[in-house]
Design a protein around this motif. Sequence first.
Motif, short mmCIF file in Angstrom:
data_model
loop_
_atom_site.label_atom_id
_atom_site.label_comp_id
_atom_site.label_asym_id
_atom_site.label_seq_id
_atom_site.Cartn_x
_atom_site.Cartn_y
_atom_site.Cartn_z
N TRP A 57 0.93 -1.11 -0.04
CA TRP A 57 -0.09 -0.04 -0.02
C TRP A 57 1.03 1.20 0.02
CZ3 TRP A 57 -4.76 1.03 -1.21
CH2 TRP A 57 -5.60 -0.19 -1.23
N GLY B 297 -7.59 3.17 8.06
CA GLY B 297 -7.10 3.28 6.56
C GLY B 297 -7.34 4.70 6.29
N GLY C 1 -5.04 7.09 4.80
CA GLY C 1 -4.62 7.72 3.74
C GLY C 1 -3.77 8.79 3.99
N ASN D 220 -10.32 13.13 5.06
CA ASN D 220 -11.55 13.01 5.83
C ASN D 220 -11.05 12.99 7.46
OD1 ASN D 220 -13.05 12.32 3.66
ND2 ASN D 220 -12.14 10.34 3.64
N ASP E 45 -2.94 3.99 9.54
CA ASP E 45 -2.89 3.53 8.16
C ASP E 45 -1.57 2.54 8.25
OD1 ASP E 45 -4.08 4.67 5.26
OD2 ASP E 45 -2.22 3.17 5.17
N VAL E 46 -1.41 1.61 6.92
CA VAL E 46 0.01 0.96 7.18
C VAL E 46 0.59 1.53 6.31
CG1 VAL E 46 -1.21 -1.49 7.54
CG2 VAL E 46 -1.08 -0.47 5.07
N ALA E 47 0.40 2.69 5.54
CA ALA E 47 1.26 3.20 4.50
C ALA E 47 1.91 4.52 4.99
CB ALA E 47 0.47 3.91 3.34
N ALA F 109 -0.69 1.64 12.04
CA ALA F 109 -1.24 0.65 12.69
C ALA F 109 -2.00 -0.09 11.56
CB ALA F 109 -2.29 1.03 13.63
N ALA G 133 -5.19 -2.39 10.44
CA ALA G 133 -6.53 -2.65 10.82
C ALA G 133 -7.02 -4.00 11.07
CB ALA G 133 -7.15 -2.21 9.34
N PHE G 134 -6.31 -4.96 10.64
CA PHE G 134 -6.37 -6.39 11.27
C PHE G 134 -5.93 -6.45 12.91
CE2 PHE G 134 -6.11 -6.99 6.67
CZ PHE G 134 -7.57 -7.41 6.44
N CYS H 157 -13.32 5.05 5.01
CA CYS H 157 -13.49 5.14 3.44
C CYS H 157 -12.61 4.24 2.65
CB CYS H 157 -13.48 6.83 3.48
SG CYS H 157 -13.67 7.39 1.99
N GLY H 158 -13.28 3.52 1.92
CA GLY H 158 -12.25 2.98 0.80
C GLY H 158 -11.42 1.89 1.30
N PHE I 185 -10.65 -5.32 0.92
CA PHE I 185 -10.34 -6.65 1.68
C PHE I 185 -11.37 -7.61 1.16
CE2 PHE I 185 -9.64 -4.11 5.86
CZ PHE I 185 -8.35 -4.18 5.23
C1 LIG Z 1 -8.63 3.27 -1.05
S1 LIG Z 1 -7.68 3.81 0.34
C2 LIG Z 1 -8.36 5.13 1.08
C3 LIG Z 1 -7.69 6.27 1.89
C4 LIG Z 1 -8.58 7.18 2.58
N1 LIG Z 1 -9.51 6.45 3.58
C5 LIG Z 1 -9.26 8.08 1.72
O1 LIG Z 1 -10.44 8.09 1.72
O2 LIG Z 1 -8.70 8.83 1.01
C6 LIG Z 1 -7.21 2.64 1.13
C7 LIG Z 1 -6.26 2.81 2.56
O3 LIG Z 1 -6.19 1.90 3.41
C8 LIG Z 1 -5.00 1.61 3.75
N2 LIG Z 1 -4.86 0.12 4.32
C9 LIG Z 1 -5.03 -0.83 3.34
N3 LIG Z 1 -4.67 -1.94 3.99
C10 LIG Z 1 -4.62 -1.64 5.42
C11 LIG Z 1 -4.46 -2.15 7.04
N4 LIG Z 1 -4.39 -3.54 6.71
N5 LIG Z 1 -4.26 -1.51 7.56
C12 LIG Z 1 -4.32 -0.07 7.64
N6 LIG Z 1 -4.44 0.58 6.52
C13 LIG Z 1 -4.65 -0.04 5.47
C14 LIG Z 1 -4.12 2.18 2.45
O4 LIG Z 1 -2.63 2.16 2.84
C15 LIG Z 1 -4.82 3.30 1.97
O5 LIG Z 1 -4.25 4.42 2.68
#
Ligand SMILES: C[S@@+](CC[C@H](N)C(=O)[O-])C[C@H]1O[C@@H](n2cnc3c(N)ncnc32)[C@H](O)[C@@H]1O
Length: 192
Positions: free
Chosen positions: A35, A72, A74, A78, A93-95, A118, A120-121, A136-137, A142
């Motif tokens: 990610w 998540g 990002g 938000n 987020d993991v990123a 962190a 999310a799992f 959001c997203g 998943f």
């Molecule tokens: C589609 S993006 C949406 C980002 C943000 N919520 C937005 O609306 O702009 C999905 C986000 O979830 C994060 N993500 C994916 N898997 C994750 C996990 N296991 N734990 C935490 N964050 C995660 C990604 O790094 C990414 O920033």
Amino acid sequence: MQEGTKLSERSGTLADDPFSGRRPTSHERLTGLPWDASDHDGPAPWDIGRPQPAIARLASEGGFAGAVLDAGCGTGENALHVASLGLSVLGVDVAETALAIAREKADDRGIEVELATADAFRLERLGRRFETVLDCGLFHTFDGDERPGYVASLASVTEHDGWNVAAIDPDRLQTRYHDDGAPAWLATIKRI
Ligand SMILES: C[S@@+](CC[C@H](N)C(=O)[O-])C[C@H]1O[C@@H](n2cnc3c(N)ncnc32)[C@H](O)[C@@H]1O
């Protein structure tokens, strides 16, 4: 995209591991990229540089209360928007790259918000409880095998009394590539 971040090129050592020891998600396995790579070549497709209109609308209707977790988050649009309304918000987020951008925006805009790496799992590791969770997203990335684990993780940071799916309404998710956004579902799940 940087070659060094490709999934197939994992070194196997934790120090060079773009997944920091966690299992790559189904989305990462599918794309072959962590990610974190999403923001390496400029803003990701979903990063519109402002809060999603659906989230801003929810916030203006009082949809957020108490301590808020943005799972998540990002680059934080938000989370920053909700925090700017005076709520206590933790965005995770993991990123790391996205989080660094979110921190810079928070500083520039003078908005008080917590941002943390962190998974999310593994939200139980936060050792915290939240009254509202914003996703959001993330959930939609998943696959069916991952979703029960995510739900259990969410349960570890929210109250345990019953939850009810109050509404699932069609909405639009704005992106950098759609004139009028992409079709999306707005799900509202409330404590009974
Ligand atoms: C589609 S993006 C949406 C980002 C943000 N919520 C937005 O609306 O702009 C999905 C986000 O979830 C994060 N993500 C994916 N898997 C994750 C996990 N296991 N734990 C935490 N964050 C995660 C990604 O790094 C990414 O920033």
